[in-house]
Scaffold this active site. Structure first.
Site, PDB file in Angstrom:
ATOM      1  N   GLU A 170      46.309 103.491  14.941  1.00 46.74           N
ATOM      2  CA  GLU A 170      44.859 103.265  14.905  1.00 46.74           C
ATOM      3  C   GLU A 170      44.467 102.281  13.802  1.00 46.74           C
ATOM      4  O   GLU A 170      45.080 102.302  12.731  1.00 46.74           O
ATOM      5  CB  GLU A 170      44.138 104.600  14.687  1.00 46.74           C
ATOM      6  CG  GLU A 170      44.349 105.579  15.819  1.00 46.74           C
ATOM      7  CD  GLU A 170      43.679 106.922  15.562  1.00 46.74           C
ATOM      8  OE1 GLU A 170      42.922 107.029  14.562  1.00 46.74           O
ATOM      9  OE2 GLU A 170      43.911 107.853  16.334  1.00 46.74           O
ATOM     10  N   HIS A 183      38.738 107.703  18.521  1.00 42.46           N
ATOM     11  CA  HIS A 183      38.898 108.797  17.562  1.00 42.46           C
ATOM     12  C   HIS A 183      37.529 109.345  17.140  1.00 42.46           C
ATOM     13  O   HIS A 183      37.174 109.350  15.954  1.00 42.46           O
ATOM     14  CB  HIS A 183      39.688 108.341  16.343  1.00 42.46           C
ATOM     15  CG  HIS A 183      40.348 109.485  15.620  1.00 42.46           C
ATOM     16  ND1 HIS A 183      41.498 109.346  14.886  1.00 42.46           N
ATOM     17  CD2 HIS A 183      40.006 110.801  15.504  1.00 42.46           C
ATOM     18  CE1 HIS A 183      41.846 110.510  14.358  1.00 42.46           C
ATOM     19  NE2 HIS A 183      40.945 111.413  14.723  1.00 42.46           N
ATOM     20  N   ARG A 232      46.867 114.018  17.033  1.00 45.27           N
ATOM     21  CA  ARG A 232      47.260 112.828  16.291  1.00 45.27           C
ATOM     22  C   ARG A 232      48.077 111.944  17.222  1.00 45.27           C
ATOM     23  O   ARG A 232      48.890 112.432  18.017  1.00 45.27           O
ATOM     24  CB  ARG A 232      48.103 113.178  15.051  1.00 45.27           C
ATOM     25  CG  ARG A 232      47.295 113.687  13.877  1.00 45.27           C
ATOM     26  CD  ARG A 232      46.480 112.561  13.251  1.00 45.27           C
ATOM     27  NE  ARG A 232      45.773 112.978  12.049  1.00 45.27           N
ATOM     28  CZ  ARG A 232      44.528 113.423  12.021  1.00 45.27           C
ATOM     29  NH1 ARG A 232      43.864 113.560  13.161  1.00 45.27           N
ATOM     30  NH2 ARG A 232      43.952 113.734  10.888  1.00 45.27           N
TER      31      ARG A 232
END
Length: 325
Positions: free
Chosen positions: A269, A286, A240
């Site tokens: 993000e 991602h 993360r």
């Protein structure tokens, strides 16, 4: 306390809600089976009458069910999360209210570990940068600069859960030395446990982050850990973005205090700071679990959790905090 699945009535229209975008095939199945309603992005637009009908929310790791939304759903029984990460859901409130929370571990372990291995190879060998070098026509003027050998290096894995162990097994096939840091040594693994993240970084050629997100790990990889890598060390993050102090990472890269980074996740993000877009950083949007096969497995497991709750059956994959419920 919400209704237990044993006493819950069948889901009526409006009982299942969706929070945020989901995989298309998952959205279609939810619509076909439950006439799912889409929760508004603006909580102020949520009608209290509609909110009171919601018993289940299907969401993703990106959106989750944060505190305010959960508090606005008085009859919520379950949050089924499409993804292994669930730090965007208020699990503490869920436990207090008896709301069940599920996620989709295991099915994405291999693809995320594959991504970590790809990032490690790329930061050492700079394959992406060398391809851009060729495409830009620079090869005509001379060869690409020499890179670093990955085989035989020392790989430090921060977090040795399912994904961390899968990363370690893959890296070990390259004759690397594997070190890892967790709160306590993991039984049954052949790799050396290192007490702290700083010591792990100091002893590693590449530090791979594989810990869960959330408040407990926010900025765990801070300036001290990053500096411990040194000017020849690399940082790889497939966990993360919140785990890394992004400003400290940028500063270390700009000052040459680490050799480079491979990042699949970011603090905010989908925003990626312009200062991270550098030749010594490999950037991915991602995509760690982003394969057709894994996404379908995640869909099926999300649906299995929802159906199990409705049928009064044990949940296939509740989050660990649900063990007390």
């Amino acid at each position: 306390m919400t209704n237990s699945p044993e006493t819950s009535a069948p889901f009526a229209p409006g009982s299942v809600a969706q929070a945020g975008p989901l995989l298309d095939s998952l959205e279609r199945t939810l619509q076909d089976e439950y006439s799912v309603v889409r929760l508004p992005d603006d909580l102020a637009a949520l009608d209290p009458t509609d909110a009171a009908k919601v018993r289940a929310v299907v969401t993703s790791g990106r959106n989750g069910v944060p505190s305010e939304l959960m508090a606005a759903l008085p009859n919520l029984e379950i949050v089924t999360n499409f993804g292994v990460g669930y730090d965007t859901t208020d699990v503490a409130q869920a436990v207090a209210r008896g709301i069940r929370v599920t996620h989709t571990p295991d099915v994405l372990t291999d693809c995320v570990a594959d991504t970590a291995l790809g990032l490690m190879l790329d930061v050492f060998r700079r394959f992406g940068a060398s391809e851009r070098f060729l495409r830009d026509g620079a090869w005509e003027s001379g060869g690409f600069p020499l890179t670093r050998r990955f085989s035989g290096s020392t790989v430090g894995v921060l977090g040795l859960g399912r994904i961390g162990q899968a990363i370690a097994r893959r890296a070990a096939a390259f004759d690397t030395s594997i070190l890892y840091t967790t709160r306590r040594p993991v039984e049954g693994v052949p790799w050396e446990h290192v007490a702290s993240a700083v010591d792990l970084a100091r002893r590693s050629d590449v530090l791979v982050i594989a810990v869960p997100g959330g408040a407990a790990t926010e900025n765990l990889v801070d300036a001290e850990v990053i500096d411990a890598l040194g000017p020849d060390g690399f940082l790889v993050n497939i966990a993360r973005g919140s785990v890394v102090d992004e400003d400290a990472l940028i500063a270390a890269l700009e000052d040459g205090r680490i050799a480079g980074a491979g990042l699949d996740v970011f603090a905010h993000e989908p925003h990626v700071p312009a200062r991270l877009i550098r030749d010594d950083v490999t950037l991915l949007p991602h995509v760690g679990s982003g394969t057709h096969e894994t996404r379908l497995d995640m869909r099926d497991l999300t649906l299995a959790n929802l159906r199990a709750h409705l049928d009064g059956q044990p949940l296939p994959t509740p989050v660990p905090e649900m063990s007390a419920l």
